[in-house]
Design a protein around this motif. Structure first.
Motif, PDB file in Angstrom:
ATOM      1  N   GLU A   1     107.926 -14.730   0.056  1.00 40.29           N
ATOM      2  CA  GLU A   1     107.203 -13.468  -0.095  1.00 40.29           C
ATOM      3  C   GLU A   1     108.167 -12.399   0.399  1.00 40.29           C
ATOM      4  O   GLU A   1     108.227 -12.109   1.591  1.00 40.29           O
ATOM      5  CB  GLU A   1     105.902 -13.488   0.696  1.00 40.29           C
ATOM      6  CG  GLU A   1     104.785 -12.618   0.107  1.00 40.29           C
ATOM      7  CD  GLU A   1     105.034 -11.117   0.293  1.00 40.29           C
ATOM      8  OE1 GLU A   1     105.104 -10.403  -0.723  1.00 40.29           O
ATOM      9  OE2 GLU A   1     105.137 -10.668   1.433  1.00 40.29           O
ATOM     10  N   GLU A   2     108.932 -11.841  -0.543  1.00 37.42           N
ATOM     11  CA  GLU A   2     110.093 -11.028  -0.172  1.00 37.42           C
ATOM     12  C   GLU A   2     109.780  -9.814   0.688  1.00 37.42           C
ATOM     13  O   GLU A   2     110.434  -9.538   1.677  1.00 37.42           O
ATOM     14  CB  GLU A   2     110.811 -10.536  -1.443  1.00 37.42           C
ATOM     15  CG  GLU A   2     111.665 -11.598  -2.084  1.00 37.42           C
ATOM     16  CD  GLU A   2     112.188 -11.103  -3.421  1.00 37.42           C
ATOM     17  OE1 GLU A   2     112.861 -10.059  -3.444  1.00 37.42           O
ATOM     18  OE2 GLU A   2     111.886 -11.753  -4.445  1.00 37.42           O
ATOM     19  N   LYS A   3     108.732  -9.089   0.284  1.00 35.70           N
ATOM     20  CA  LYS A   3     108.409  -7.861   0.999  1.00 35.70           C
ATOM     21  C   LYS A   3     108.131  -8.171   2.467  1.00 35.70           C
ATOM     22  O   LYS A   3     108.608  -7.520   3.373  1.00 35.70           O
ATOM     23  CB  LYS A   3     107.156  -7.212   0.391  1.00 35.70           C
ATOM     24  CG  LYS A   3     107.450  -6.125  -0.611  1.00 35.70           C
ATOM     25  CD  LYS A   3     106.153  -5.411  -1.003  1.00 35.70           C
ATOM     26  CE  LYS A   3     105.153  -6.398  -1.626  1.00 35.70           C
ATOM     27  NZ  LYS A   3     103.909  -5.780  -2.075  1.00 35.70           N
ATOM     28  N   HIS A   4     107.317  -9.212   2.647  1.00 35.03           N
ATOM     29  CA  HIS A   4     106.922  -9.667   3.969  1.00 35.03           C
ATOM     30  C   HIS A   4     108.133  -9.881   4.865  1.00 35.03           C
ATOM     31  O   HIS A   4     108.241  -9.370   5.973  1.00 35.03           O
ATOM     32  CB  HIS A   4     106.138 -10.970   3.807  1.00 35.03           C
ATOM     33  CG  HIS A   4     105.996 -11.781   5.050  1.00 35.03           C
ATOM     34  ND1 HIS A   4     105.357 -11.315   6.166  1.00 35.03           N
ATOM     35  CD2 HIS A   4     106.417 -13.032   5.346  1.00 35.03           C
ATOM     36  CE1 HIS A   4     105.375 -12.244   7.105  1.00 35.03           C
ATOM     37  NE2 HIS A   4     106.016 -13.300   6.636  1.00 35.03           N
TER      38      HIS A   4
ATOM     39  N   LYS B   1     111.341  -9.001   4.440  1.00 34.01           N
ATOM     40  CA  LYS B   1     112.238  -7.864   4.626  1.00 34.01           C
ATOM     41  C   LYS B   1     111.849  -7.063   5.865  1.00 34.01           C
ATOM     42  O   LYS B   1     112.691  -6.571   6.601  1.00 34.01           O
ATOM     43  CB  LYS B   1     112.223  -6.969   3.380  1.00 34.01           C
ATOM     44  CG  LYS B   1     113.597  -6.765   2.819  1.00 34.01           C
ATOM     45  CD  LYS B   1     113.703  -5.951   1.544  1.00 34.01           C
ATOM     46  CE  LYS B   1     112.524  -5.111   1.161  1.00 34.01           C
ATOM     47  NZ  LYS B   1     112.562  -4.759  -0.276  1.00 34.01           N
TER      48      LYS B   1
ATOM     49  N   VAL C   1     103.804  -5.595   6.591  1.00 32.01           N
ATOM     50  CA  VAL C   1     104.462  -5.834   5.306  1.00 32.01           C
ATOM     51  C   VAL C   1     103.857  -7.111   4.711  1.00 32.01           C
ATOM     52  O   VAL C   1     103.765  -8.119   5.385  1.00 32.01           O
ATOM     53  CB  VAL C   1     105.988  -6.051   5.483  1.00 32.01           C
ATOM     54  CG1 VAL C   1     106.734  -4.957   4.775  1.00 32.01           C
ATOM     55  CG2 VAL C   1     106.382  -6.161   6.936  1.00 32.01           C
TER      56      VAL C   1
ATOM     57  N   ASN D   1      98.654 -11.548  -1.952  1.00 27.99           N
ATOM     58  CA  ASN D   1     100.107 -11.410  -1.814  1.00 27.99           C
ATOM     59  C   ASN D   1     100.816 -12.690  -1.409  1.00 27.99           C
ATOM     60  O   ASN D   1     102.002 -12.856  -1.680  1.00 27.99           O
ATOM     61  CB  ASN D   1     100.437 -10.304  -0.809  1.00 27.99           C
ATOM     62  CG  ASN D   1      99.849  -8.975  -1.232  1.00 27.99           C
ATOM     63  OD1 ASN D   1      99.640  -8.737  -2.418  1.00 27.99           O
ATOM     64  ND2 ASN D   1      99.530  -8.116  -0.269  1.00 27.99           N
TER      65      ASN D   1
END
Lengths: 494, 494
Positions: B85-88, B90, B212, B241
């Motif tokens: 879960e990229e956003k998380h 980052k 995030v 998400n």
């Protein structure tokens, strides 16, 4: 829990045919734990965690009664601290996880993930200890330890991170530290034997097997159903080995500076592994009542027409048992048959099952079924709590007796190395032998057979009753044949 | 505790003169925690840990009452899971500690020390969830999180490892997840306000400030005595998400596959930091009774001639109070004067002190002293437990009222950016303003003043009573002057 899982629910192998696979299946099917992607790490599901929580609750109370207080320690330890007591650290070196960066930046000093906390905690002791009035300092920590398991891993027995407790104490003299080490070992022994119903043998570890950094280690060894030993608890006398490098000093009553005497000790979730192995059967877990998350499962047996009545009655029964302090659950799920539910709760090792249907309600009876031997009896509701107490006590002692009988059967006095090897090949188990005390012999046995010295019993009285051991029988070292100066127990171990 | 420490015992600065130094000294002198050599890490001493344990005991009970079960998660997370879960991820990247080797061997995949466990736990959810019958899945974990604090650190407020709990749930639909997020926030709010006596303002985080990986975050903000905000608890609606990348699906009642809706939420030992800051005074800590490790301290006042009698009486009194469920300690140490003991237990924030001497014994009275306002009264022993209850309740509500009065005083409606800056310069505090909803304005304020949007209150009714806020007053964005579509609270924060 759909039909697909239902069909696969039971354990597909027998305990005495494929012990290792049986063990894995219990852990998964009783809902105790699951592997995650990184090697050697597991997640505890609520049922598995609840068993640990009950172990913790019981022992925590005992630690507090004996004057220990809980604290919290961070899990990262600067490399320089670990190096202060060299021998200690060398023992852990290959297993230590190293943190080298945060985000994209290299750290100025590597940080070790706690393999154990002696170095970290003792670096702060000089701040807390200045006078004899600050002693004894008796602390405990419920946390995890991290030791990379590179070879084989096994849930609860060999994991790269495991739940444990680590106790740490500091004392004014040697005698007080010696007493503490022994007090804790017997506290562990009482818990493991009387509460978990697992017999143990207690004694010293050899120099080779002791905790690195300890003057000596005393330990409890249990025997698993494949004849292998499992170390269940250890208590270390650290002497002055840490107070010297960390300069932990106090002013005695005469205002003279002295070093403190220290101990450390621990048990881990291995105890859950031992519970599964020692007591489980082909239907699943069997849990002694004090560590059973659910002690009594109530299964209402109903048809559409009397569903409301039976469930209501079952819940009233539950409420009355909860009020007496029992942990009780009513399985009201409509999507499963009673038979399916019996299997599920047997898998989870619930010590007592109560079946309740229309006829029982009318006659004011319940059917009560004991997990270990599946004995059924129909008893009047007014006798229920007395009957449950009786079953709990009897289950607890029957589990112990069964395990003790097995331990005795598989513990042999061995006086020749040929017998030693034959014995190991045929059925493993504990071998009571003589040892000259020379580490070369210990290593020789290990290299030739895979067995090592599990424990040097405090006393031959500490061996299972019925074993007719005398110092006269065991007079020579099992490996070199020279005069033995110690009676020891060799075994293969987890 | 020798004479040297004795002399240095009190706090050497005043709370309202050097707040930061006062805070550090309380933590050390009340025996709560100590720094270790690695930056941002602290050790909890038994007294500090006991406060956390009481917070945990209270909340754990509430989590269980609302159907949550505890589990255990390892602290290491493979890099590949975190990247799912990229956003998380980052959002955490700069703070993540990386394990790159064990012993002398490089690991084949880097492992992150848990900054939070969404990715790790949700990788196993597909194994646990297959049907609507497995939902809701409501779990909680009492553990630590690790986030490297590179800049300034502050015990309990900003640490590289901190004790917390993380709750994680999965639901059949959006509505159920929304309800869960709100239920937990109000459970936290009730605890922080009614038990810890700290007033809070609740509402949404802005998109910029939310967790995030969440659809939205709701939070509780408290105000510290320097006018800065401290976030006290957060509850996240994760929407789909995580269930999308981790493919967490279930068969609904119509046998159709759907994604689960998720939430996560947490509080940490920051609550201890808030307790110290909000309630403490120049003499030390002040603890609300439910989280006080010692609720009643008994000081026997004796001379050589009556020492035995007075101590015996004090211990009998203790036993009777313990039997009523209070946590009580008798300070029998001979090496300190009564006055020294008063100071020490005031430093530790014990809510009630009982002094007992020969005269009290003869008249069957005790002297009882309340920690917060130091009110003394002499009361007959038979009224003692009633009096203690009264003091506990009154102390609890007085602490709350005092903090609420302060919060109201330092919360201002601000309608021009010049007033905003002037207000911040003079005494900080909460500024209720309008906001157009544009992130540029949020960033503009932050860059110009250091303040950010702490919370978008659910409702103006949620603001401190007595603040006469209406939508008519707040009609323009504080930064760009365009029409405001939200009433928000700006503040500087810890």
């Amino acid at each position: 829990m759909d039909q697909k899982i239902n069909k696969e629910f039971g354990i597909s192998v027998k305990k005495d045919e494929n012990f290792s696979e049986w063990y894995s299946q219990i852990i998964e099917k009783a809902g105790l734990a699951d592997h995650i992607s990184a090697k050697g790490f597991i997640i505890l599901r609520p049922y598995g965690f609840a068993i640990w929580d009950l172990i913790k609750t019981y022992l925590d109370q005992k630690f507090k009664e004996t004057g220990h207080l809980n604290g919290f320690l961070p899990c990262l330890i600067p490399e320089s601290l670990l190096n202060k007591e060299e021998k200690h650290f060398k023992g852990f070196n290959p297993e230590v996880y190293w943190v080298t960066s945060s985000g994209d930046s290299l750290l100025s000093e590597k940080l070790a993930l706690r393999p154990t906390s002696e170095a970290l905690l003792y670096s702060i002791f000089p701040k807390w200890i200045s006078s004899y009035r600050d002693l004894p300092l008796k602390m405990n920590f419920w946390n995890t330890a991290l030791r990379a398991e590179i070879k084989s891993t096994k849930p609860f027995i060999r994991n790269s991170e495991f739940l444990w407790q680590e106790g740490h104490t500091a004392h004014v003299d040697k005698k007080e530290a010696e007493d503490e080490v022994m007090t804790i070992l017997y506290l562990y022994k009482h818990f493991i034997e009387k509460v978990l119903s697992i017999p143990t043998i207690s004694g010293y570890k050899s120099n080779k097997e002791k905790f690195v950094g300890a003057d000596y280690t005393i330990a409890l060894e249990g025997m698993m159903p494949d004849g292998k030993a499992l170390q269940l608890g250890t208590s270390h006398n650290l002497g002055l080995n840490f107070s010297q490098p960390f300069e932990i000093k106090f002013l005695n009553k005469n205002n003279i500076e002295e070093l403190v005497w220290q101990t450390s000790w621990g048990i881990s979730w291995r105890l859950i592994g031992a519970l599964i192995m020692v007591h489980g059967d082909d239907k699943g877990l069997i849990l002694p009542p004090i560590v059973a998350p659910i002690q009594i499962i109530i299964i209402p047996i109903y048809k559409n027409v009397n569903e409301h009545l039976v469930k209501e009655h079952a819940n009233r029964l539950k409420d009355s048992l909860v009020a007496l302090g029992y942990r009780v659950f009513v399985d009201e799920r409509d999507e499963f048959t009673a038979g399916w539910k019996y299997n599920e709760w047997e898998m989870k090792g619930v010590p007592v099952r109560i079946n309740i249907g229309q006829r029982d309600i009318e006659s004011n009876n319940v059917e009560i079924v004991r997990r270990d031997n599946r004995q059924k009896s129909i008893i009047p509701v007014e006798n229920l709590s007395k009957e449950i107490e009786k079953i709990f006590q009897s289950l607890q002692s029957d589990l112990y007796c069964k395990a003790e009988t097995y331990l005795k059967e598989k513990t042999k006095i061995i006086t020749s190395f040929n017998d030693f090897k034959r014995n190991l090949d045929s059925y493993s188990g504990f071998m009571v032998t003589g040892w000259c005390g020379n580490e070369d012999c210990e290593v020789g046995v290990k290299e030739n057979t895979g067995a090592d010295i599990r424990v040097i019993p405090f006393d031959i009285k500490d061996l299972p009753a019925g074993l007719d051991v005398t110092y006269e029988v065991i007079k020579d070292c099992i490996y070199c044949g020279k005069k033995a100066n110690k009676t020891v127990i060799f075994a293969k171990a987890y």
